[in-house]
Write a protein that holds these residues in place. Structure first.
Motif, short mmCIF file in Angstrom:
data_model
loop_
_atom_site.label_atom_id
_atom_site.label_comp_id
_atom_site.label_asym_id
_atom_site.label_seq_id
_atom_site.Cartn_x
_atom_site.Cartn_y
_atom_site.Cartn_z
N ASN A 88 0.85 -1.19 0.00
CA ASN A 88 0.00 0.00 0.00
C ASN A 88 0.88 1.24 0.00
O ASN A 88 1.68 1.44 0.90
CB ASN A 88 -0.91 -0.01 1.24
CG ASN A 88 -1.99 1.04 1.18
OD1 ASN A 88 -1.77 2.13 0.66
ND2 ASN A 88 -3.15 0.73 1.72
N MET A 99 -4.38 3.20 -0.88
CA MET A 99 -5.08 2.07 -1.51
C MET A 99 -4.09 0.91 -1.58
O MET A 99 -2.90 1.11 -1.75
CB MET A 99 -5.56 2.45 -2.91
CG MET A 99 -6.44 1.43 -3.60
SD MET A 99 -7.99 1.08 -2.75
CE MET A 99 -8.93 2.57 -3.07
N ASP A 100 -4.63 -0.30 -1.45
CA ASP A 100 -3.75 -1.47 -1.52
C ASP A 100 -3.33 -1.74 -2.96
O ASP A 100 -4.10 -1.56 -3.89
CB ASP A 100 -4.48 -2.71 -1.01
CG ASP A 100 -4.51 -2.79 0.49
OD1 ASP A 100 -4.04 -1.84 1.13
OD2 ASP A 100 -4.99 -3.80 1.03
N VAL A 130 -2.62 -4.84 -5.21
CA VAL A 130 -3.00 -6.25 -5.14
C VAL A 130 -2.42 -6.97 -6.34
O VAL A 130 -2.63 -6.53 -7.47
CB VAL A 130 -4.53 -6.41 -5.14
CG1 VAL A 130 -4.92 -7.86 -5.00
CG2 VAL A 130 -5.16 -5.58 -4.05
N PRO A 131 -1.68 -8.05 -6.12
CA PRO A 131 -1.15 -8.79 -7.28
C PRO A 131 -2.29 -9.31 -8.13
O PRO A 131 -3.30 -9.77 -7.61
CB PRO A 131 -0.36 -9.93 -6.64
CG PRO A 131 -0.92 -10.07 -5.27
CD PRO A 131 -1.33 -8.69 -4.86
N VAL A 154 -4.25 -7.56 -10.13
CA VAL A 154 -5.12 -6.49 -10.62
C VAL A 154 -4.41 -5.15 -10.48
O VAL A 154 -3.39 -5.04 -9.79
CB VAL A 154 -6.46 -6.42 -9.85
CG1 VAL A 154 -7.34 -7.59 -10.18
CG2 VAL A 154 -6.22 -6.30 -8.37
N THR A 166 -5.03 -1.40 -9.10
CA THR A 166 -5.93 -0.57 -8.33
C THR A 166 -5.49 0.89 -8.49
O THR A 166 -4.41 1.14 -9.02
CB THR A 166 -5.90 -0.94 -6.84
OG1 THR A 166 -4.56 -0.85 -6.39
CG2 THR A 166 -6.41 -2.35 -6.64
N TYR A 167 -6.31 1.81 -8.06
CA TYR A 167 -5.95 3.22 -8.27
C TYR A 167 -6.48 4.11 -7.17
O TYR A 167 -7.40 3.73 -6.44
CB TYR A 167 -6.51 3.71 -9.61
CG TYR A 167 -8.00 3.93 -9.58
CD1 TYR A 167 -8.86 2.88 -9.86
CD2 TYR A 167 -8.54 5.17 -9.22
CE1 TYR A 167 -10.22 3.06 -9.80
CE2 TYR A 167 -9.91 5.35 -9.16
CZ TYR A 167 -10.75 4.29 -9.45
OH TYR A 167 -12.09 4.46 -9.38
#
Lengths: 226, 278, 612
Positions: free
Chosen positions: B191, B201-202, B204-205, B207, B209-210
């Motif tokens: 994060n 925000m995390d 994540v392997p 995907v 994220t934003y």
């Protein structure tokens, strides 16, 4: 269901401190539902199992589509036969219930044996199918589709084995006893019948899901739209 | 001592602690001052309820402590009072929720002019990728990552060629320009968190994220990993410099693009084969 | 054969003829109620030490067993927390601690306290002891299953503690066990440690399900005559609803643990996407780490209420008894328990606002989360309104209740911070979260447990605990714990992230050092203060004042057994008959300020029960 809700809300609206209420309450038997503790236990176990299986269904849907092909399962295979076997089990259970009503205990004994035999046949068929899958190179770690397939069938099998344990208890009693004793076992037999119906429903749900929510089918549906 | 007095002192102490605390949040350095506002709002409403309930309790303890022979009131319920309390609470809760949802709506809708930054996390470090002149980041694939292609950019993607690669945990941002942080991880959860920017925000392997923010105070900030990521979690730091436009441009020009990297590697390859021939 | 028969003594509820035969002349009509027609229950009476105290089928003994084993694991959790606080407050004294150790202690502390301490203690401990007594049953409906349940729990604890002694040590993946890191190199105990953890959880769930079946069916189907659902004490309502939640939530933990074990052992990819670690692409792909988080919190959030609801119920009863006043708004209290229980299945993703799940979920889960604040607030109001115009005994039990109200309101309010999606963004994964859940889920339930221990100890052992020691114990615990967690929120405001082994030369470190030293010192004192209770218990067992019957002048059934402490079978040869709800305290016109549940109306002829 609506009765249950009515009962629940009716209960929650009581004012236990009022004298009029107290007069009614004093006569209360201390039992909420008019069923045996054994049957209550079976119903609660269904509740837990339902949550368990729906979580597996959800996790299966969550990981769709798998990144490798799943066509193997879609070809005609042993699963269809196994499903048929499960249907037969339910059919024989309904026969048992009828025979119990007619007090034809010999038939009850015979059909109880058939039910158990068919259940073991189903389990045997599932294991054979596992071996067929593995032979074709589809292991539990191949993709999420097969991972979920193996996990679900394993848990379903365990659930069935649990049922078979109680089947063994009941049927060993029934086979040894005479007519009147058998009729006394009606409660346990109807609980067993309930259990197997539940098993069939869960299996059908799963069966539908792996055929409907499958990437091959999804792709086919998409092709219809475009 | 009467227990009521001690309970009262606890409440008083809490209030005084809040007033005189040297520990409080850092100055906000992004557009998310609105998050601070929601915290403040929640703080006053919540704090008010806390103090009110506790003081009422202390009052009861003083006023109604045990006396031989006195009888407590017998009143199973008071529907009117319960109704009033329910509605008052519902109103209070709604008043807290509404601003929260409004700000959240801003948080998940990124402004169009935001600069995209690919933040790639691994155990335990960060690296960054900025779009080149086309303003677009090339697509990536974890399996492509190797020494020659540290970001795993797909070679066939034309957008990727001019991407600016920053293989360091230091990143510069332009002041007063929104950035969209695109997080990805090659191994476990991470994060990318700068306390002064408030947002997080995390990563994540599997995907991308934003989140987004607009830095509005030039300076140097520390990046912390805010999601537990294994034994090196606490050491997973980085730095952010928020610069004005000119400094930012100068810094950007010094950075290497993906095609530079490929060219450099080809050169090395070429000289290697040359050496081998000799 | 005959020996076997001697072991089984069938207790028969007195037949209706024998009562009506003798009593028709002396009692009035409103009094006459036939005893419950409960089928005779075969109770297995142990004679040897083993069947009486070890493999025992008496719910009360099982409750005590649960209590003791949970407390034992709780003490291990406490020691682990000391070690963590030593590292955070005085790292120079903790040179023996590596980061691996630290994370392992964090993980085991969290898991032990939440599952093996609080859950086991409230449901297994208080549930087993109190349910049959409070609803007027002789025992749980399936005593044998109940015994198996405890021993499954025992094995689960053994497996859990065994992980301290396997190569690699226990898992250090945080109590949330998030994959992929929990099963990858780079996290301590990613081999045997995590597998034993999953196994232990699966065993716990299996054992708990057996116990839970008992609690549910006993409450629903085996109450005594006159005990309607709305005449049950709130303790039973709390434990009952919590058990329903547990039965529906634990399968998620089971599925999560099972799938994660398969990912580790068989190389499936339920939670594992393509991963590059140490320059190599691992043989995983296609799974989703967020799926595990959904499964975990689908269990994890109801879990909060599995601990909280019994605590709510117990505290309501304690406050009512010691304020000599009926619980204010009994119906509202029951509704609140039921509503909170139902809603708790629709709020789980508020633990995941910044997890990378679809951000649109934020709107939904923030709304549901704040809605749940309303019934919870109603409970708080009703507790303080019960004190209002009461006749409050300021004894040790009441002190714990007051301490509970302060800490619970504090922790509840910070819950509104974290539940509201925007406010959560800057505060999540910081010390604010730690402070919040320790206040609301650590300290507040602990206050209830302690209150309950002081309240029911006389019933369990027949002796009173020392009030003086109890008060010292309370003030040390309450003031100490409050000064640990209240300032800790402010570390969170600064933005200090949780699960940091040390801060290095971060700009935050300068201001946080002093606070950390203070918090650690307070933690050592609070932990040590718990030994006052242990001393108090030992002392009281030897020389405590005999409690006698109903020392608190309480109404509910558990105090009305023919012998104190109650024997196996609870009620002697006649089941109690319930004539009223358990909150008839200070009824106007009554002789005394309490009327027990079994008191027939004719005995309180003067009473004019006010109607609302």
């Amino acid at each position: 269901m609506s009765n249950l809700l009515k009962k629940l809300f009716g209960t929650l609206l009581q004012k236990p401190w009022e004298t009029e209420r107290a007069a009614i309450d004093n006569a209360h038997e201390g039992k909420t539902f008019n069923i045996s503790v054994q049957k209550s236990a079976v119903i609660i176990i269904f509740g837990i199992a339902t949550v368990l299986f729906s979580l597996i269904f959800t996790s299966y849907l969550y990981t769709l589509p798998p990144d490798q092909d799943t066509n193997y399962l879609l070809r005609p295979n042993l699963l269809w036969l196994n499903t048929l076997v499960l249907f037969f089990v339910t059919y024989f259970f309904s026969k048992i219930t009828n025979d119990l009503k007619k007090k034809e205990t010999l038939k009850v004994k015979r059909n109880l044996l058939i039910v158990g035999g068919l259940s073991y046949l189903f389990l045997f068929g599932q294991v054979i199918f596992w071996f067929q899958l593995m032979k074709s190179g589809n292991y539990v770690s191949t993709n999420s589709y097969f991972s979920n397939f193996y996990v679900f069938t394993a848990l379903h099998g365990l659930h069935l084995l649990g049922g078979l344990f109680f089947w063994g208890k009941v049927s060993s009693k029934v086979l040894k006893s005479d007519q009147n004793k058998i009729l006394e076992e009606e409660k346990s037999i109807s609980a067993l019948s309930l259990y197997w119906t539940y098993l069939l429903i869960v299996w059908l749900m799963f069966f539908l899901m792996i055929y409907i929510f499958n990437d091959a089918v999804i792709a086919w549906c998409k092709s219809l739209i475009t | 001592m009467h227990p009521g007095i001690i309970f009262f002192l606890v409440i008083l102490g809490s209030v005084l602690f809040h007033i005189f605390t040297p520990w409080y949040w850092t100055d906000v350095a992004s557009n998310w001052g609105s998050m601070d506002d929601t915290i403040t709002l929640t703080f006053w409403v919540g704090g008010g309820v806390f103090i009110a309930v506790c003081l009422f309790m202390v009052y009861c303890v003083f006023k109604f402590s045990y006396k031989e022979g006195r009888r407590a009131e017998y009143k199973p319920e008071d529907k009117k009072l319960e109704k009033i309390l329910t509605w008052a609470t519902t109103l209070g809760v709604a008043a807290l929720l509404a601003p929260g949802l409004i700000v959240w709506n801003q948080y998940i809708n990124v402004p169009k002019n935001a600069i995209h930054i690919d933040v790639m996390a691994w155990q335990w470090g960060w690296q960054y990728r900025l779009p080149g002149e086309d303003g677009k980041l090339g697509s990536t694939k974890i399996k492509n990552i190797n020494d020659n292609n540290p970001f795993g950019i797909i070679l066939e993607d034309p957008n990727g060629k001019d991407d600016i690669l920053i293989q360091s945990d230091v990143i510069h941002l332009k002041n007063n320009r929104p950035v969209k942080i695109l997080l990805r991880s090659v191994d476990v959860l991470h994060n990318w968190y700068v306390p002064q920017f408030r947002a997080k925000m995390d990563a994540v392997p599997g995907v991308v994220t934003y989140y987004w923010f607009e830095p509005n105070k030039a300076g140097e900030y520390e990046v912390l990993c805010a999601e537990y990521c294994g034994v090196g979690h606490y050491g997973m730091r980085g730095r952010v410099f928020v610069k004005n436009e000119e400094d930012y441009k100068n810094w950007l020009q010094e950075q290497e693009t993906f095609s530079d990297l490929i060219a450099k590697q080809e050169e090395i390859e070429f000289s290697k084969t040359k050496l081998a021939k000799k | 054969m005959s020996e076997d028969n001697n072991d089984k003594i069938i207790i028969q509820s007195q037949s209706s003829e024998s009562i009506s035969g003798g009593g028709s002349g002396s009692t009035t009509d409103i009094d006459y109620v036939r005893p419950a027609e409960v089928g005779d229950q075969d109770l297995y009476h142990g004679h040897s030490f083993i069947t009486k105290w070890v493999f025992c089928q008496d719910a009360k003994v099982i409750g005590v067993q649960y209590f003791l084993l949970a407390t034992f694991t709780g003490i291990i959790g406490l020691i682990l927390s000391w070690l963590m606080r030593l590292q955070l407050g005085f790292p120079e004294l903790a040179s023996f601690m590596t980061a691996e150790h630290y994370y392992q202690f964090v993980t085991m502390h969290g898991m032990i306290m939440v599952v093996y301490f609080l859950t086991a203690l409230f449901l297994g401990g208080f549930g087993n002891f109190l349910i049959p007594l409070m609803v007027g049953a002789r025992d749980m409906v399936f005593p044998y299953l109940n015994m198996v349940s405890f021993w499954m729990f025992f094995i689960a604890v053994v497996v859990l503690l065994a992980s301290f002694f396997v190569p690699g040590g226990p898992t250090g993946s945080g109590w949330t066990l998030y994959p992929p890191q929990s099963i990858l190199e780079g996290t301590p105990g990613s081999g045997m440690g995590i597998l034993l953890m999953c196994l232990s959880l699966i065993l716990f769930v299996a054992g708990f399900t057996m116990g839970g079946l008992n609690y549910l069916i006993t409450v629903l189907q085996a109450r005594t005559r006159g005990m309607t659902l709305m005449r049950m004490p709130l303790t039973v309502w709390g434990i009952f609803t919590a058990t329903v939640l547990a039965m529906l939530a634990f399968p998620a933990l089971l599925v999560g643990s099972l799938m994660m074990s398969l990912d580790k052992i068989l190389g499936t990819s339920f939670f594992m996407p393509t991963i590059l670690q140490a320059g190599e692409v691992l043989e995983y792909g296609g799974g989703s780490p967020i799926l595990f988080q959904h499964l975990f919190w689908f269990f994890g959030h109801p879990e909060v209420y599995i601990v909280a609801l019994p605590a709510f119920g117990i505290i309501s009863d304690l406050i009512s008894v010691h304020s000599r006043k009926n619980i204010f708004g009994y119906r509202m209290m029951v509704w609140a328990i039921v509503v909170i229980g139902g809603l708790s299945f629709f709020v789980w993703a508020h633990h995941m606002y910044v997890s990378g799940m679809n951000p649109w979920f934020g709107f939904f889960f923030a709304t549901t989360t704040l809605i749940i604040a309303v019934p919870t607030a109603m409970k708080v109001y009703n507790w303080v309104l019960t004190l209002w115009r009461g006749n409050i005994r300021l004894n040790t039990v009441m002190l714990w209740c007051l301490g509970f109200i302060v800490t619970f309101v504090n922790g509840g309010i910070t819950g509104i911070f974290l539940g509201n999606v925007t406010v959560d963004v800057p505060l999540s994964d910081t010390y604010f979260v730690i402070a919040h859940f320790h206040m609301v889920m650590g300290i507040a339930p602990l206050m209830v447990i302690m209150g309950a221990v002081y309240h029911w100890f006389p019933l369990v052992t027949g002796r009173m605990l020392s009030e003086k020691l109890g008060k010292w114990h309370f003030w040390f615990t309450f003031l100490g714990a409050y000064s640990i967690y209240f300032p800790m929120h402010y570390l969170g405001f600064i933005g200090v992230p949780r699960r940091y082994f040390e801060m290095y030369d971060s700009p935050y470190v300068t201001s946080a050092v002093g606070m950390n030293e203070f918090i650690s010192t307070a933690a050592f004192i609070v932990g040590a203060a718990q030994f006052i209770l242990i001393y108090n218990i030992i002392k009281s067992l030897k020389t405590g004042k005999p409690a006698g019957k109903n020392p608190w002048q309480a109404n509910s059934l558990e105090w009305l057994t023919p012998s104190v402490p109650p024997e196996h079978g609870n009620w002697g040869d006649r089941l109690p008959v319930v004539h009223r709800w358990p909150y008839d305290y200070s009824v106007p016109g009554a002789k005394e300020d309490f009327i027990t549940q079994t008191t027939p109306p004719s005995d309180v002829t003067n009473s004019e029960v006010e109607k609302t």
